[in-house]
Design an enzyme around this catalytic site. Structure first.
Site, PDB file in Angstrom:
ATOM      1  N   GLU A  21     -25.146 -66.466   7.818  1.00  0.00           N
ATOM      2  CA  GLU A  21     -23.573 -65.697   7.672  1.00  0.00           C
ATOM      3  C   GLU A  21     -23.737 -64.307   7.092  1.00  0.00           C
ATOM      4  O   GLU A  21     -25.189 -64.149   6.698  1.00  0.00           O
ATOM      5  CB  GLU A  21     -23.462 -66.646   6.020  1.00  0.00           C
TER       6      GLU A  21
ATOM      7  N   ARG B  15      -9.457 -75.205   0.214  1.00  0.00           N
ATOM      8  CA  ARG B  15      -8.362 -76.116   1.375  1.00  0.00           C
ATOM      9  C   ARG B  15      -7.868 -77.619   0.758  1.00  0.00           C
ATOM     10  O   ARG B  15      -7.189 -78.692   0.852  1.00  0.00           O
ATOM     11  CB  ARG B  15      -8.175 -75.950   2.688  1.00  0.00           C
TER      12      ARG B  15
ATOM     13  N   CYS C 103     -19.110 -73.114  -0.375  1.00  0.00           N
ATOM     14  CA  CYS C 103     -20.285 -73.163   0.680  1.00  0.00           C
ATOM     15  C   CYS C 103     -20.367 -71.164   0.045  1.00  0.00           C
ATOM     16  O   CYS C 103     -20.975 -70.717   0.260  1.00  0.00           O
ATOM     17  CB  CYS C 103     -20.296 -72.884   2.318  1.00  0.00           C
TER      18      CYS C 103
ATOM     19  N   HIS D 163     -24.114 -72.187   8.250  1.00  0.00           N
ATOM     20  CA  HIS D 163     -23.673 -73.247   8.215  1.00  0.00           C
ATOM     21  C   HIS D 163     -24.271 -73.799   9.451  1.00  0.00           C
ATOM     22  O   HIS D 163     -24.415 -72.930  10.797  1.00  0.00           O
ATOM     23  CB  HIS D 163     -22.070 -72.851   8.935  1.00  0.00           C
TER      24      HIS D 163
HETATM   25  N1  PCA Z   1     -19.644 -77.123   3.330  1.00  0.00           N
HETATM   26  C1  PCA Z   1     -18.419 -76.297   2.519  1.00  0.00           C
HETATM   27  C2  PCA Z   1     -19.293 -76.853   1.703  1.00  0.00           C
HETATM   28  C3  PCA Z   1     -20.252 -78.186   1.372  1.00  0.00           C
HETATM   29  C4  PCA Z   1     -20.509 -78.271   2.678  1.00  0.00           C
HETATM   30  O1  PCA Z   1     -21.505 -78.665   3.799  1.00  0.00           O
HETATM   31  C5  PCA Z   1     -17.819 -75.256   3.459  1.00  0.00           C
HETATM   32  O2  PCA Z   1     -18.468 -75.217   4.199  1.00  0.00           O
HETATM   33  O3  PCA Z   1     -17.585 -74.820   2.055  1.00  0.00           O
END
Ligand code: PCA
Length: 215
Positions: free
Chosen positions: A80, A90, A143, A167
């Protein structure tokens, strides 16, 4: 030995596992580029996840902090670039919060950049045969909330330690249940995180290679 804190989120959204937590657990105690990796879990909960990572930073005094989360639907590991100052959930988080268009830090800056060398990290993953790309949005759920809170906390300390967010896709066992979704084997995810950390720990000036998108 200098330390690196790596965090992974608990399961959320009805899923029994979170690949981020499964992957970071396997990194705990490892050594990468002469740094000790300490991995810890975080709640998928607005506010509490930031308080928890701030406590973990105070406890371990890491040189670098990497937070990891699940991104269902992603085909690659995504490094990111930026965290934005908005919560627009959401779905409910694990504490039942569902804020819409609320700031994470009132009067905070609109956004924070990752302070990790995102291009060098993507480059290293690809060279190691792990699918990866830069992502220009971490979403507007927990996140992004944690990523913004982390970067705000690090900025308030004077950016003496670096931080960022990655991610990762679903695990094959999740995609097998949900169907129609991409997935990545746990061992590939773990190898990807190791490569990403090695790149982050050994690169001070990011590589100038394109990672942008047209739209
Ligand atoms: N993914 C979510 C929140 C926790 C996770 O592992 C997100 O992308 O916001």
């Amino acid at each position: 030995m200098k330390k690196v804190l790596v965090t992974g989120f608990e399961p959320f959204g009805g899923e029994p596992v979170n690949p981020a937590l499964e992957a970071v657990k396997l990194l705990n105690g490892k050594q990468i580029a002469s740094y000790e990796i300490i991995s810890r879990s975080l709640p998928v909960a607005r506010g509490r996840c930031i308080a928890s990572i701030v406590e973990q930073i105070a406890e371990f005094d890491p040189e670098l902090v990497l937070a990891v989360g699940q991104a269902g639907g992603h085909m690659e590991i995504t490094v990111e670039r930026v965290a934005i100052n908005v919560d627009d959930f959401r779905i409910k988080d694990n504490d039942g919060n569902q804020p819409v268009d609320e700031p994470i830090v009132a009067d905070g800056p609109v956004a924070y950049w990752s302070t990790l060398p995102i291009k060098a990290m993507v480059d290293k993953l690809r060279a190691g045969n792990v699918p990866a790309r830069v992502s220009n949005t971490a979403g507007t759920f927990v996140c992004n909330h944690l990523f913004y809170g982390l970067m705000h906390a690090l900025a308030c300390e004077g950016n003496k330690r670096r931080g960022g967010f990655i991610h990762i896709p679903y695990l094959p066992e999740q995609a097998a249940r949900i169907t129609g979704q991409p997935s990545m084997a746990l061992e590939t995810i773990v190898r990807g995180l190791e490569l990403a950390l090695a790149a982050a720990l050994t690169t001070t000036q990011d590589t100038k290679i394109t990672g942008g998108t047209i739209c």
